[in-house]
Design a protein around this motif. Structure first.
Motif: not given
Length: 592
Positions: A153-177
């Motif tokens: 679940t944590i990795n899923f949220i990280v991946n979807e959050t990074n995908r959404y930020a990339w769609q908004k042209s933002v390199n978020l680079g969120l990690t599980a930590q």
């Protein structure tokens, strides 16, 4: 078009256009006498964006409108004549005529008899090996919480959050930590809250919170929280108002059911997730402590463990099962989820919002027991004593009848008021005496109480207990996303479930709900803190948390490290301090 005798003027065109009228005119038309054979059907149009609005932000300030008001599009109504259509296409029509009602299927009338019920359900003999396995593992509060917010679940949220930020042209680079730091702050806000969340990071001595400030920078937290996402925007189901959080709902339901205690008695009811924004699907519920927000259908154990939940979307997006209303259909879905673990004689309790004789019949065919209070118009003409007559009788008096064909009992009992209770599994006998308060005499009196009433009062409160636990220390931080309050509700529900498992598994070293939440928040913030910016931060956290005597648990580790006290090799460590320590050195290390 509408008949002239109704006082509604309409323009007839070549394309037979339907003219919109004001709601007041429609109501006036309904009050007049029906004349002629030309009938009209009236319905309220849904909002234009009911199925297609998938924006994240609310439409304005959350305090801008009163919850009881409806948008104008909901009050838009049209009068449509049955014989006005010519079969031609008309792109200018605002609404299409409502379909004619189909004739209801007439079901055979039930035969009611004055006798007690004779249920044919088997007795409960199931054991729960999963709970025994959890007891043997001796999981800490963090380990129990991570049964639900697991690595997947944590990795899923990280991946979807990074995908959404990339769609908004933002390199978020969120990690599980970093995500765990954000979760720790959200949990901490349930018992330490400020008028503005930025006060956690202020240097002012009256507000600075070093645990939060040392774990993650303020601007980094705000950036992550603003892009927190739970679904792929390119794969949203337009028929689902909660498509933005549907993958999280599916994962949480799967984890809740996987680790749920296997019990005989369950409660089903409504819970409310507080929300004051302008997003659709929020409701006004005057009978709940939280009056305005999202209504959530919940199935719980009798102690308050949330087994299954589903946010309500109304009949516009959720079609009820045939012969049942929306509430009854949700009970069936909950039962189907329970039976995925085995076809056992579960016993479900619910209130009059859901209960009907038809629902009892369906559950009996599924092999499920059910008991609930029932409204008078849903007892299918059961010939019980009139409520006015029963009120004149002695308190504790009751009347009952049983359906001969399906063994469903309806009981009318006189307590402080007259209550109707229906069941397919529990009868009248044995009738016991119970102590009730008498307002007139200001004393307690003994009154007769049928068996099904006693069992219902003992087992029905599971959803209320869950609501009570969530309301004590619920997540206070809210964002601009319409679903931010719902995410807080899910986190609170997961913590409640983890605490319920802690009460079952840790009989000798139980902690209360506040201490449980504090432990999870502290471990998440301390063990996932960013140590790169300040060299002295690690030492400060160690010295302040090592001796606080709060939430230190010894756990097994795969890689051997040196003990922080005696410096010899060990395969155990303190989960909070993140230091290797022997079991024999554990107490001395935390007090010396």
């Amino acid at each position: 078009m509408a008949s002239p005798s109704r006082g509604i003027t309409a323009r007839r065109g070549a394309c037979s256009k339907v003219k919109s009228t004001k709601l007041l005119e429609v109501l006036n038309a309904l009050e007049e006498e029906e004349s002629g054979s030309n009938r009209e059907e009236i319905f309220i149009a849904p909002p234009d964006n009911a199925a297609g609005d998938f924006t994240d932000e609310d439409s304005g300030d959350e305090d801008g409108r009163r919850g009881a008001q409806l948008p104008g599009s909901m009050l838009h109504a049209s009068v449509v004549s049955e014989d006005s259509g010519t079969g031609e296409d008309n792109d200018d029509l605002e609404l299409q005529p409502a379909k004619k009602r189909q004739k209801a299927v007439v079901e055979p009338q039930r035969v009611w008899t004055k006798r007690d019920i004779r249920p044919d359900f088997g007795s409960w003999t199931a054991s729960d090996p999963h709970i025994e396995d959890l007891k043997s593992q001796e999981l800490s509060p963090v380990g129990l919480f991570e049964l639900f917010f697991d690595e997947g679940t944590i990795n899923f949220i990280v991946n979807e959050t990074n995908r959404y930020a990339w769609q908004k042209s933002v390199n978020l680079g969120l990690t599980a930590q970093e995500l765990k730091c954000v979760l720790g702050i959200l949990i901490l806000s349930g018992y330490i809250s400020y008028p503005r969340r930025r006060m956690f990071w202020e240097t002012s001595p009256d507000s600075h919170h070093h645990l939060v400030a040392d774990a993650i920078r303020r601007d980094r937290f705000e950036l992550i929280f603003s892009y927190l996402h739970f679904a792929n925007n390119n794969e949203l189901d337009e028929s689902d108002r909660f498509a933005k959080v549907r993958p999280l709902i599916v994962r949480m339901n799967c984890n809740f059911q996987k680790h749920a205690p296997l019990e005989e008695f369950y409660s089903f009811g409504e819970s409310m997730c507080e929300y004051f924004g302008h997003r659709g699907s929020k409701q006004l519920h005057s009978g709940k402590p939280v009056r305005l927000g999202y209504k959530i259908w919940c199935g719980t154990t009798s102690r308050g463990y949330l087994v299954w939940f589903e946010p309500s979307q109304g009949t516009l997006f959720t079609k009820p099962d045939k012969g049942l209303d929306l509430g009854g259909s949700m009970v069936i879905k909950f039962v189907d989820a329970l039976q995925e673990r085995g076809f056992l004689p579960y016993h479900i309790f619910f209130d009059k919002v859901f209960t009907s004789v038809k629902l009892m019949s369906i559950l009996r065919k599924k092999g499920v027991k059910a008991t609930g209070t029932v409204r008078e118009y849903r007892i299918e003409r059961c010939p019980l004593k009139d409520p006015k007559e029963l009120r004149k009788m002695k308190r504790g008096s009751f009347d009952y009848k049983v359906d001969e064909s399906e063994e469903i009992i309806v009981c009318r009992w006189h307590d402080s008021s007259v209550v109707n209770i229906c069941s397919n599994a529990v009868g009248i006998e044995p009738v016991r005496l119970t102590s009730r308060h008498s307002g007139a005499a200001k004393t307690r009196t003994q009154v007769h109480q049928p068996s099904l009433v006693k069992l219902y009062q003992e087992k029905v409160g599971g959803v209320g207990r869950m609501d009570q636990n969530i309301a004590k220390y619920k997540v206070k931080i809210r964002g601009m996303k319409w679903y931010s309050s719902f995410i807080g509700y899910v986190i609170d529900a997961a913590l409640n479930n983890a605490w319920q498992l802690h009460r079952i598994c840790c009989q000798d070293a139980q902690v209360d709900l506040l201490a449980f939440r504090r432990y999870v928040a502290c471990v998440y913030l301390e063990s996932n803190a960013d140590m790169s910016s300040q060299g002295r931060r690690s030492r400060r956290l160690e010295t302040e948390s090592r001796f606080d005597m709060i939430g230190h648990w010894i756990i097994h580790q795969d890689k051997r490290t040196r003990c922080a006290l005696c410096h010899s090799q060990t395969n155990t460590r303190c989960e909070k301090c993140q230091k290797g320590v022997h079991a024999k050195c554990f107490r001395e290390y935390h007090i010396r």
